[in-house]
Design a protein around this motif. Structure first.
Motif, mmCIF file in Angstrom:
data_model
loop_
_atom_site.group_PDB
_atom_site.id
_atom_site.type_symbol
_atom_site.label_atom_id
_atom_site.label_comp_id
_atom_site.label_asym_id
_atom_site.label_seq_id
_atom_site.Cartn_x
_atom_site.Cartn_y
_atom_site.Cartn_z
ATOM 1 N N THR A 1 -3.774 -1.296 -11.246
ATOM 2 C CA THR A 1 -4.622 -1.444 -9.579
ATOM 3 C C THR A 1 -3.255 -1.651 -8.675
ATOM 4 O O THR A 1 -2.132 -1.765 -8.849
ATOM 5 C CB THR A 1 -5.468 -2.569 -9.208
ATOM 6 N N GLY B 1 -12.138 -2.093 -12.448
ATOM 7 C CA GLY B 1 -10.623 -2.924 -11.802
ATOM 8 C C GLY B 1 -11.138 -4.295 -12.659
ATOM 9 O O GLY B 1 -11.095 -3.900 -13.744
ATOM 10 N N PHE C 1 -5.989 -2.757 -17.234
ATOM 11 C CA PHE C 1 -6.723 -2.240 -15.962
ATOM 12 C C PHE C 1 -5.463 -1.949 -15.240
ATOM 13 O O PHE C 1 -4.271 -2.115 -15.388
ATOM 14 C CB PHE C 1 -7.607 -3.284 -15.197
ATOM 15 N N GLN D 1 -11.914 -3.533 -4.061
ATOM 16 C CA GLN D 1 -12.232 -2.862 -4.942
ATOM 17 C C GLN D 1 -13.670 -2.424 -4.091
ATOM 18 O O GLN D 1 -14.230 -3.439 -3.606
ATOM 19 C CB GLN D 1 -12.376 -3.320 -6.085
ATOM 20 N N ASP E 1 -2.176 -4.223 -5.330
ATOM 21 C CA ASP E 1 -2.121 -5.142 -4.677
ATOM 22 C C ASP E 1 -2.089 -4.535 -3.054
ATOM 23 O O ASP E 1 -1.620 -3.521 -2.867
ATOM 24 C CB ASP E 1 -2.197 -6.512 -4.347
ATOM 25 N N VAL F 1 -6.358 -7.986 -4.047
ATOM 26 C CA VAL F 1 -6.706 -6.584 -4.447
ATOM 27 C C VAL F 1 -7.653 -6.218 -3.990
ATOM 28 O O VAL F 1 -9.332 -7.073 -3.912
ATOM 29 C CB VAL F 1 -6.956 -7.048 -5.892
ATOM 30 N N ASP G 1 -1.657 -5.176 -13.133
ATOM 31 C CA ASP G 1 -2.528 -4.691 -14.308
ATOM 32 C C ASP G 1 -2.246 -5.526 -15.815
ATOM 33 O O ASP G 1 -2.183 -6.457 -15.569
ATOM 34 C CB ASP G 1 -1.216 -3.817 -15.568
#
Length: 176
Positions: free
Chosen positions: A55, A139, A53, A133, A57, A131, A64
């Motif tokens: 992304t 994610g 993954f 989503q 924060d 994080v 990742d």
């Protein structure tokens, strides 16, 4: 017995049989939906590998799968609008605040609409990498195999080590 009584008894038997059949079908459908993998499995099992993954924060720092490849780290997955998530938020915040200082920091994944996530971000931002989503099926939640909330995961070495529904369900000492 009269004809009316027999008719009433027969009608009652038909209704009871239909209700039983409907109840059994409903239970089967619930099991089917629970096990279907829609939105990812409800809970990963210990030993499940962390999938890839990528992304960021809320501070913009990249995150990742390598963040879960080293020492064990606590990941709390919460869904805005989820009653149990909201009820456990203070205990999860305390658990994350009590984590030893330094790296890796606990991670909080908050899923849902931006307006609904704000409360969680404010509460967890000081004690964790947060994080956000929009979708539970993507994610970090998907990389861990989480589709049911709230969920606490301890991951390290690239695999899930522990899974719990509440902070008190985690094995003591296993959380960093």
């Amino acid at each position: 017995m009269t004809t009316v009584a027999w008719s009433a008894l027969a009608l009652t038997a038909v209704i009871a049989t239909a209700a039983l059949a409907l109840g059994l079908r409903l239970a089967a459908r619930v099991r089917e939906l629970r096990d279907s993998g829609r939105g990812g499995p409800p809970r990963p099992s210990p030993g499940t590998p962390v999938l890839r993954f990528a992304t960021a924060d809320t501070t913009g720092a990249a995150l990742d799968e390598t963040a879960l490849a080293g020492p064990d780290v606590l990941v709390a997955l919460l869904l805005e609008g989820c009653g149990p998530c909201r009820a456990q938020l203070p205990a999860i915040r305390r658990l994350m605040a009590d984590a030893p200082p330094g790296e890796p920091r606990p991670i909080a994944v908050v899923v849902g609409a931006p307006a609904g996530r704000a409360e969680y971000v404010r509460a967890l931002g000081p004690v964790a990498r947060v994080v956000e989503q929009d979708d539970a099926g993507a994610g970090l939640a998907a990389a861990l195999g989480v589709g049911a909330f709230p969920c606490l995961v301890v991951a390290g070495g690239g695999v899930v080590r522990q899974v719990a529904d509440a902070p008190g369900d985690l094995v003591p000492g296993a959380v960093r």
